[in-house]
Design an enzyme around this catalytic site. Structure first.
Site, PDB file in Angstrom:
ATOM      1  N   ARG A 190      -0.216 -11.735  -1.473  1.00  0.00           N
ATOM      2  CA  ARG A 190      -0.853 -12.086  -0.200  1.00  0.00           C
ATOM      3  C   ARG A 190      -2.378 -12.076  -0.253  1.00  0.00           C
ATOM      4  NH1 ARG A 190       1.647  -8.176   3.964  1.00  0.00           N
ATOM      5  NH2 ARG A 190       2.183  -6.954   2.135  1.00  0.00           N
ATOM      6  N   GLN A 247       4.561  -1.239 -15.912  1.00  0.00           N
ATOM      7  CA  GLN A 247       5.835  -1.495 -15.238  1.00  0.00           C
ATOM      8  C   GLN A 247       6.124  -2.981 -15.452  1.00  0.00           C
ATOM      9  OE1 GLN A 247       5.921  -1.629 -10.969  1.00  0.00           O
ATOM     10  NE2 GLN A 247       8.069  -1.059 -10.830  1.00  0.00           N
ATOM     11  N   ASP A 286      -3.876   0.638  -3.700  1.00  0.00           N
ATOM     12  CA  ASP A 286      -4.456  -0.246  -2.676  1.00  0.00           C
ATOM     13  C   ASP A 286      -4.772   0.518  -1.393  1.00  0.00           C
ATOM     14  OD1 ASP A 286      -1.956   0.233  -1.672  1.00  0.00           O
ATOM     15  OD2 ASP A 286      -1.429  -1.869  -1.342  1.00  0.00           O
ATOM     16  N   ASN A 307       5.333   6.636   7.333  1.00  0.00           N
ATOM     17  CA  ASN A 307       5.075   7.025   5.954  1.00  0.00           C
ATOM     18  C   ASN A 307       3.822   6.321   5.447  1.00  0.00           C
ATOM     19  OD1 ASN A 307       5.247   7.747   3.247  1.00  0.00           O
ATOM     20  ND2 ASN A 307       6.841   6.223   2.771  1.00  0.00           N
ATOM     21  N   TYR A 350     -44.497 -11.622  -6.510  1.00  0.00           N
ATOM     22  CA  TYR A 350     -43.444 -11.296  -7.464  1.00  0.00           C
ATOM     23  C   TYR A 350     -44.005 -10.409  -8.563  1.00  0.00           C
ATOM     24  CZ  TYR A 350     -40.109 -11.582 -11.254  1.00  0.00           C
ATOM     25  OH  TYR A 350     -39.242 -11.251 -12.265  1.00  0.00           O
TER      26      TYR A 350
HETATM   27  C1  UD1 Z   1       5.680   1.573   1.220  1.00  0.00           C
HETATM   28  C2  UD1 Z   1       6.705   2.599   1.660  1.00  0.00           C
HETATM   29  C3  UD1 Z   1       6.711   2.666   3.189  1.00  0.00           C
HETATM   30  C4  UD1 Z   1       5.341   3.024   3.685  1.00  0.00           C
HETATM   31  C5  UD1 Z   1       4.300   2.012   3.152  1.00  0.00           C
HETATM   32  C6  UD1 Z   1       2.913   2.466   3.495  1.00  0.00           C
HETATM   33  C7  UD1 Z   1       8.479   2.592  -0.017  1.00  0.00           C
HETATM   34  C8  UD1 Z   1       9.838   2.143  -0.349  1.00  0.00           C
HETATM   35  N1  UD1 Z   1       8.007   2.209   1.150  1.00  0.00           N
HETATM   36  O1  UD1 Z   1       6.128   0.312   1.695  1.00  0.00           O
HETATM   37  O2  UD1 Z   1       7.637   3.653   3.612  1.00  0.00           O
HETATM   38  O3  UD1 Z   1       5.303   3.034   5.089  1.00  0.00           O
HETATM   39  O4  UD1 Z   1       4.390   1.922   1.711  1.00  0.00           O
HETATM   40  O5  UD1 Z   1       1.986   1.494   3.161  1.00  0.00           O
HETATM   41  O6  UD1 Z   1       7.853   3.303  -0.794  1.00  0.00           O
HETATM   42  N2  UD1 Z   1       4.348  -0.948  -6.354  1.00  0.00           N
HETATM   43  C9  UD1 Z   1       4.448  -1.010  -7.718  1.00  0.00           C
HETATM   44  N3  UD1 Z   1       5.608  -1.426  -8.292  1.00  0.00           N
HETATM   45  C10 UD1 Z   1       6.686  -1.760  -7.557  1.00  0.00           C
HETATM   46  C11 UD1 Z   1       6.599  -1.697  -6.159  1.00  0.00           C
HETATM   47  C12 UD1 Z   1       5.416  -1.280  -5.586  1.00  0.00           C
HETATM   48  O7  UD1 Z   1       3.491  -0.699  -8.434  1.00  0.00           O
HETATM   49  O8  UD1 Z   1       7.719  -2.111  -8.146  1.00  0.00           O
HETATM   50  C13 UD1 Z   1       3.109  -0.499  -5.754  1.00  0.00           C
HETATM   51  C14 UD1 Z   1       2.407  -1.596  -4.972  1.00  0.00           C
HETATM   52  O9  UD1 Z   1       1.480  -2.281  -5.778  1.00  0.00           O
HETATM   53  C15 UD1 Z   1       1.710  -0.821  -3.878  1.00  0.00           C
HETATM   54  C16 UD1 Z   1       2.609   0.373  -3.649  1.00  0.00           C
HETATM   55  O10 UD1 Z   1       3.397   0.502  -4.817  1.00  0.00           O
HETATM   56  O11 UD1 Z   1       0.454  -0.330  -4.255  1.00  0.00           O
HETATM   57  C17 UD1 Z   1       3.486   0.232  -2.404  1.00  0.00           C
HETATM   58  O12 UD1 Z   1       4.373  -0.854  -2.564  1.00  0.00           O
HETATM   59  P1  UD1 Z   1       4.701  -1.855  -1.383  1.00  0.00           P
HETATM   60  O13 UD1 Z   1       5.672  -2.838  -1.876  1.00  0.00           O
HETATM   61  O14 UD1 Z   1       3.432  -2.346  -0.790  1.00  0.00           O
HETATM   62  O15 UD1 Z   1       5.417  -0.877  -0.355  1.00  0.00           O
HETATM   63  P2  UD1 Z   1       5.587  -1.120   1.184  1.00  0.00           P
HETATM   64  O16 UD1 Z   1       6.666  -2.087   1.437  1.00  0.00           O
HETATM   65  O17 UD1 Z   1       4.253  -1.363   1.806  1.00  0.00           O
HETATM   66 CA    CA Z   2       2.144  -2.034   1.142  1.00  0.00          CA
END
Ligand code: UD1
Ligand code: CA
Length: 456
Positions: free
Chosen positions: A17, A77, A107, A172, A351
């Protein structure tokens, strides 16, 4: 004994995004990659072992996270299967055995030490999982914290939540602390039977409880948990960061007439009793000492402004500018890689680059150090208490001695000794009474042209 801690930063996201050629964690906040802010927060919480989970732009993200204070080890990963899967990419680090494992997001650059410490305190008090939560102004999209009698019972992802659960505003933040001795066992039990088919870190709460463990949530300000997914959120985070830092600096004794128009860099160092007028922008590496005034619309980068100096309005200080105590750099002046001595004045349209200006010297309006010959840069040295007349060009390499006087409009190509007067231009040639004669001649020529045109 102090508890040991491993922090795991999740930064393997695709950043879809963000619509960017680089991972979102590399985008700057206050002039520095977002990920570096997160590492800094860990350092200020005295956490020195960090595992960084990377995916996209792995090398650049690792490089941006590297600092002197903290040892950061990167783990790749390969597939993006959810937050729990991401944490397990750092299995090897977790397996070393820490008292605390702290999971943070790359982030979320506004996080500070306080909630991280509170989460670790929760582990020290005997909990297995401590989640950092916040009261969301708009909870849409966040995992909801389901709390009963002070215990955290479950975290329900928005997509998986019932209507009743969706009304909960306690959310969360995504960051959590896990008992390091149990972490791997708990993480390995997480499955992916949910709306997204991902391995959710948030399942840890229910899993820990099912094994007679305890989970709690600790609340942090929403601002600190603001995450960045889009450019609009990036701008919002920048705004929050700037507000926070301006406020800190004002409380530390810096005056700002219109703080909302001042833009700071992550490392801007302003001493007590510095005054900033409106619309001042700081790039990285600026230090301003006590009593200095930065007038409106000035841009500073890599500069050192010493005590009591004044800069601007409309001044530009570039890297290596060293502005001496009580000196003045005025409107439409640019200084780069140059020392302006104590009490010296460079007031208008000038300058000064690759130069040294001695204490008490006065550089006239429009003076230019010609430091570049198209290939190499050369140095101009001006002694103390010298005077350089307006609109002079100082063609480097060249030096002007202490107390020397350069006539205005000079082109100085050779060294001027101390106390000498240099005229670097043709002497003025005055012909008394000549103006009316010239005017008469010009009138006659004009009349002749007019007659010739009429005769055509
Ligand atoms: C997550 C939480 C949610 C919380 C929210 C807060 C989970 C399942 N959900 O959701 O409860 O309210 O954050 O912002 O944890 N990432 C990886 N590898 C992956 C997946 C994610 O490195 O396979 C990293 C992303 O880059 C990011 C972070 O983990 O920095 C969170 O992942 P994201 O998919 O944004 O989680 P949310 O759906 O926002
Ligand atoms: Ca997120």
């Amino acid at each position: 004994m102090e508890r040991t801690c491993l922090a795991i930063i999740l930064a393997a996201g695709e950043s879809t995004r963000m619509k960017s050629a680089m991972s979102k964690v590399l985008h700057p906040v206050a002039g520095r990659p977002m990920i570096a802010h997160v590492v800094d927060a860990l350092a200020s919480a005295s956490i020195s072992d960090v595992a960084l989970v990377v995916g996209r732009d792995a090398d650049a993200v690792s490089a941006a996270a590297a600092t002197d204070e903290v040892a950061v080890t990167s783990f790749l990963q390969k597939e993006r299967l959810g937050t729990a899967h991401a944490v397990l990419a750092a299995r090897e680090a977790i397996a070393k055995g820490y008292d605390d494992v702290l999971v943070v997001f790359g982030d979320t650059p506004l996080i500070t030490a306080a909630p991280l410490k509170a989460a670790r305190d929760g582990l020290a008090a005997g909990n297995d999982v401590v989640v950092i939560g916040f009261q969301a102004a708009d909870p849409t999209g966040y995992g909801r914290l389901i709390v009963k009698d002070g215990a955290l019972v479950a975290i329900r992802e928005h997509r998986d939540a019932s209507d009743e659960e969706r009304r909960i505003t306690y959310c969360n933040g995504g960051l959590m602390a896990i008992d390091g001795r149990k972490a791997l066992d708990l993480l390995d039990r997480i499955g992916n039977a949910n709306a997204k088919g991902e391995y959710y870190l948030t399942d840890l709460v229910e899993i820990a409880r099912s094994l007679d463990g305890r989970a709690i949530a600790v609340e942090a300000p929403e601002e600190e948990l603001t995450g960045c997914n889009t450019r609009a959120e990036l701008a919002y985070i920048e705004r929050l960061w700037q507000q926070r830092r301006r406020h800190e600096l004002m409380l530390a004794g810096v005056s700002m007439i219109a703080p909302e128009t001042v833009f700071l860099s992550w490392d801007t160092a302003l001493a007590q009793d510095v005054l900033l007028e409106p619309n001042v922008v700081f790039g990285p590496g600026v230090r301003v000492e006590s009593g200095a005034v930065i007038h409106a619309f000035s841009h500073l980068e890599g500069a050192h402004v010493r005590a009591g100096a004044t800069v601007g309005p409309f001044a530009r200080l570039r890297p290596g500018a060293d502005i001496g105590a009580k000196s003045k750099v005025g409107n439409f002046c640019e200084v780069k890689n140059a020392e302006i001595g104590a009490g010296a004045k460079v007031n208008h349209l000038t300058y000064i680059g690759d130069a040294v200006v001695g204490a008490g010297s006065n550089i006239g309006a429009g003076t230019i150090t010609c430091n570049y010959d198209g290939v190499n840069k050369h140095v101009t040295r001006i002694g103390a208490n010298a005077f350089v007349g307006s609109n002079s060009s100082l063609v480097a390499p060249v030096s002007i001695g202490d107390g020397a006087l350069v006539a205005s409009g000079s082109v100085i190509t050779e060294d001027v000794p101390a106390d000498a007067v240099a005229f670097g231009r043709a002497r003025q040639d005055v012909k008394p009474g000549r103006a009316p004669i010239l005017r008469e001649r010009y009138e006659a020529e004009k009349a002749a042209r007019k007659r010739a045109k009429a005769a055509e």
